[in-house]
Design a protein around this motif. Structure first.
Motif, PDB file in Angstrom:
ATOM      1  N   THR A   8      49.273  18.316 -31.695  1.00  0.00           N
ATOM      2  CA  THR A   8      47.987  17.613 -31.732  1.00  0.00           C
ATOM      3  C   THR A   8      48.004  16.554 -30.649  1.00  0.00           C
ATOM      4  N   SER A   9      46.875  15.936 -30.457  1.00  0.00           N
ATOM      5  CA  SER A   9      46.762  14.845 -29.492  1.00  0.00           C
ATOM      6  C   SER A   9      47.634  13.676 -29.938  1.00  0.00           C
ATOM      7  N   ASP A  10      48.109  12.917 -28.961  1.00  0.00           N
ATOM      8  CA  ASP A  10      48.899  11.722 -29.265  1.00  0.00           C
ATOM      9  C   ASP A  10      48.034  10.550 -29.701  1.00  0.00           C
ATOM     10  N   PHE A  11      46.714  10.698 -29.548  1.00  0.00           N
ATOM     11  CA  PHE A  11      45.777   9.627 -29.871  1.00  0.00           C
ATOM     12  C   PHE A  11      44.728  10.118 -30.861  1.00  0.00           C
ATOM     13  N   VAL A  12      44.121   9.159 -31.572  1.00  0.00           N
ATOM     14  CA  VAL A  12      43.034   9.477 -32.494  1.00  0.00           C
ATOM     15  C   VAL A  12      41.926   8.439 -32.294  1.00  0.00           C
ATOM     16  N   GLU A  57      41.585   1.831 -46.037  1.00  0.00           N
ATOM     17  CA  GLU A  57      41.129   3.089 -46.627  1.00  0.00           C
ATOM     18  C   GLU A  57      40.609   3.992 -45.509  1.00  0.00           C
ATOM     19  N   VAL A  58      40.849   5.308 -45.654  1.00  0.00           N
ATOM     20  CA  VAL A  58      40.408   6.280 -44.655  1.00  0.00           C
ATOM     21  C   VAL A  58      39.297   7.130 -45.266  1.00  0.00           C
ATOM     22  N   TYR A  59      38.172   7.223 -44.551  1.00  0.00           N
ATOM     23  CA  TYR A  59      37.023   8.009 -44.992  1.00  0.00           C
ATOM     24  C   TYR A  59      36.719   9.096 -43.982  1.00  0.00           C
ATOM     25  N   ASP A  60      36.321  10.262 -44.467  1.00  0.00           N
ATOM     26  CA  ASP A  60      35.952  11.351 -43.559  1.00  0.00           C
ATOM     27  C   ASP A  60      34.524  11.159 -43.062  1.00  0.00           C
ATOM     28  N   LYS A  61      34.033  12.135 -42.295  1.00  0.00           N
ATOM     29  CA  LYS A  61      32.697  12.033 -41.697  1.00  0.00           C
ATOM     30  C   LYS A  61      31.582  12.055 -42.732  1.00  0.00           C
ATOM     31  N   ASN A  62      31.885  12.510 -43.956  1.00  0.00           N
ATOM     32  CA  ASN A  62      30.913  12.528 -45.054  1.00  0.00           C
ATOM     33  C   ASN A  62      31.056  11.312 -45.964  1.00  0.00           C
ATOM     34  N   ILE A  66      39.582   9.662 -48.217  1.00  0.00           N
ATOM     35  CA  ILE A  66      40.630  10.654 -47.976  1.00  0.00           C
ATOM     36  C   ILE A  66      41.989  10.150 -48.438  1.00  0.00           C
ATOM     37  N   CYS A  67      42.327   8.913 -48.045  1.00  0.00           N
ATOM     38  CA  CYS A  67      43.622   8.351 -48.425  1.00  0.00           C
ATOM     39  C   CYS A  67      43.626   6.858 -48.140  1.00  0.00           C
ATOM     40  N   LYS A  68      44.724   6.224 -48.508  1.00  0.00           N
ATOM     41  CA  LYS A  68      44.942   4.811 -48.205  1.00  0.00           C
ATOM     42  C   LYS A  68      46.213   4.711 -47.373  1.00  0.00           C
ATOM     43  N   LEU A  69      46.173   3.883 -46.346  1.00  0.00           N
ATOM     44  CA  LEU A  69      47.342   3.681 -45.497  1.00  0.00           C
ATOM     45  C   LEU A  69      48.193   2.593 -46.141  1.00  0.00           C
ATOM     46  N   ASP A  70      49.058   3.008 -47.069  1.00  0.00           N
ATOM     47  CA  ASP A  70      49.746   2.036 -47.915  1.00  0.00           C
ATOM     48  C   ASP A  70      51.256   1.942 -47.701  1.00  0.00           C
ATOM     49  N   ASP A  71      51.798   2.677 -46.731  1.00  0.00           N
ATOM     50  CA  ASP A  71      53.228   2.614 -46.454  1.00  0.00           C
ATOM     51  C   ASP A  71      53.408   2.081 -45.034  1.00  0.00           C
ATOM     52  N   LEU A  76      51.157   6.313 -38.170  1.00  0.00           N
ATOM     53  CA  LEU A  76      49.727   6.557 -38.331  1.00  0.00           C
ATOM     54  C   LEU A  76      49.441   8.056 -38.322  1.00  0.00           C
ATOM     55  N   GLY A  77      50.101   8.802 -37.437  1.00  0.00           N
ATOM     56  CA  GLY A  77      49.889  10.239 -37.322  1.00  0.00           C
ATOM     57  C   GLY A  77      50.408  11.054 -38.490  1.00  0.00           C
ATOM     58  N   SER A  78      51.159  10.438 -39.391  1.00  0.00           N
ATOM     59  CA  SER A  78      51.665  11.174 -40.557  1.00  0.00           C
ATOM     60  C   SER A  78      50.627  11.264 -41.674  1.00  0.00           C
ATOM     61  N   TYR A  79      49.543  10.518 -41.541  1.00  0.00           N
ATOM     62  CA  TYR A  79      48.448  10.587 -42.502  1.00  0.00           C
ATOM     63  C   TYR A  79      47.421  11.610 -42.022  1.00  0.00           C
ATOM     64  N   PRO A  80      46.633  12.177 -42.931  1.00  0.00           N
ATOM     65  CA  PRO A  80      45.629  13.191 -42.542  1.00  0.00           C
ATOM     66  C   PRO A  80      44.400  12.562 -41.888  1.00  0.00           C
ATOM     67  N   ILE A  81      44.580  12.080 -40.657  1.00  0.00           N
ATOM     68  CA  ILE A  81      43.521  11.379 -39.938  1.00  0.00           C
ATOM     69  C   ILE A  81      43.124  12.187 -38.714  1.00  0.00           C
ATOM     70  N   ASP A  82      41.804  12.362 -38.527  1.00  0.00           N
ATOM     71  CA  ASP A  82      41.276  13.082 -37.373  1.00  0.00           C
ATOM     72  C   ASP A  82      40.256  12.226 -36.646  1.00  0.00           C
TER      73      ASP A  82
END
Length: 124
Positions: A8-12, A57-62, A66-71, A76-82
């Protein structure tokens, strides 16, 4: 057992909002290889939140959570973020309009101010 590679890309690209201002939204690009602790340091500059107390908190386009960045030690890339997702920063921001409106203020007339001794700095 076969080896899998995820490329995947190195950036988001993310939108950042915070709990202190409803209208605040900024888009930024972040490296996926930084820790959440480092990421919070970057968010401090954007939101004014304290990295030690902020929650993300992470929210999708809708606008679905999706998840919370709590660790703080995870990347950052280990979370399901696009790209295009929204991160919402929650913190007890130190100063808000509501807090300042309840503070008793010292007021003085211009005449009384003019009588005070000391050096007065004018526009230079």
């Amino acid at each position: 057992m076969s080896d899998y590679n995820v490329i995947t890309s190195d950036f988001v690209n993310l939108s950042i909002t915070n709990s202190s201002q409803n209208s605040y939204c900024v888009e930024r690009r972040f490296q996926k290889g930084i820790t959440i602790d480092e990421f919070k340091g970057k968010l401090e500059l954007l939101t004014g939140g304290n990295p030690k107390t902020m929650k993300i908190e992470v929210y999708d386009k809708n606008d679905k959570l999706i998840c919370k960045l709590d660790d703080n030690h995870r990347l950052l890339g280990s979370y399901p973020i696009d790209d295009g997702m929204r991160l919402h920063v929650i913190d007890n921001f130190s100063r808000t309009e509501e807090n300042l409106n309840n503070v008793e203020k010292f007021e003085i007339s211009e005449e009384e101010y003019a009588k005070r001794t000391g050096k007065i700095i004018t526009n230079i």
